[in-house]
Scaffold this motif. Structure first.
Motif: not given
Length: 300
Positions: A286-294
């Motif tokens: 989920s952390s990786g997904e958030l970073i990619a989304r930002v």
């Protein structure tokens, strides 16, 4: 670590890393000298009197606050009646502790108060880092490093900034070793949303974080705003872990210097804080997904 980002004017650093950190060797030698003295039932004052030393000199040796000359080690081992293989091993340790670390090649680009950390970092088996305001140095891209230093070093010249960038890039080679430390990073959500260096620099930095998180020795989590209050609202900290022969260390940095905590109770407190942060942070996926989304939202 094969996927390092490109750094301007820093590819050929001429860096030769030592197999061991002299900082860690000094700590280990200090601990061994203290252990032997205590096993012999001698006080610092008693030993200092026999050697015609001031007690403060020996105290600083035993705390690692002062480098020990091999000749001083020989004198101490004679008083303690240490011989043969143990004596030879300690003298070797004393010689290694006086070697110059790789960072000395960069002169004043590595402040004296930061040398200890670089030495410890070089030989840690695990690094547990929490950062509230920016991406940790070991995972920064070149342009991001430059932007951070320009903001922090208001009066620094361009040459001084370049030197600091090169030092940080040199430190990052630690993650490319055959046996790299396990790097566990928790980043506050604010650090991934603040566009350090501008939109393009920040997007590149975030994309690099996503790549770095796929490495087997890197664990990356984001502490989301939704976590609310947490134990480290006072700021970032690092817990450096070593093998059984060297105690762990907590490192805290502030604008004009650093604090090193080595008492077991202090280290345990910050280790507990880090564990609470791990539980409150988003899972790695989920952390990786958030970073990619930002990253994808930047510039829209």
């Amino acid at each position: 670590m094969k996927m390092r980002p490109t750094y301007t004017d820093s590819e050929d650093l001429g860096l030769v890393r030592q197999a061991h950190s002299p900082t860690v060797r000094r700590r280990r030698l200090a601990a061994e000298l203290r252990r032997i003295r205590e096993e012999k039932g001698l006080t610092i004052d008693q030993v200092a009197e026999q050697l015609d030393w001031h007690a403060t000199k020996l105290s600083r040796f035993e705390t690692g606050r002062r480098a020990v000359q091999p000749s001083d080690v020989r004198a101490l081992l004679a008083v303690y009646e240490v011989q043969d293989r143990e004596r030879d091993a300690l003298l070797t340790l004393a010689r290694e502790a006086r070697q110059r670390g790789w960072w000395h090649a960069y002169g004043q680009a590595v402040p004296e108060w930061f040398e200890v950390y670089v030495g410890l970092e070089s030989e840690a088996s695990a690094l547990h880092l929490y950062e509230s305001e920016f991406v940790p140095g070991l995972l920064q891209t070149g342009d991001y490093i430059r932007a951070v230093h320009r903001a922090a070093q208001i009066r620094a010249s361009e040459e001084e900034v370049d030197q600091r960038v090169m030092v940080r890039v040199a430190r990052q080679k630690l993650l490319e070793n055959d046996d790299p430390p396990h790097l566990w990073v928790i980043i506050n959500e604010a650090a991934i949303r603040r566009p350090v260096g501008g939109v393009q620099v920040m997007r590149t930095q975030l994309e690099y974080l996503v790549q770095a998180a796929t490495l087997p020795h890197v664990t990356l989590q984001v502490l989301p705003f939704s976590a609310g209050a947490h134990p480290a609202m006072g700021g970032g900290f690092h817990v450096l872990q070593f093998g059984p022969n060297d105690p762990d260390v907590v490192y805290i940095e502030y604008p004009t210097g650093t604090i090193y905590l080595e008492k077991q109770s202090e280290v345990e407190r910050y280790t507990l804080m880090f564990n609470h942060l791990r539980a409150a942070a988003l899972p790695t996926d989920s952390s990786g997904e958030l970073i990619a989304r930002v990253a994808s939202e930047l510039g829209k």
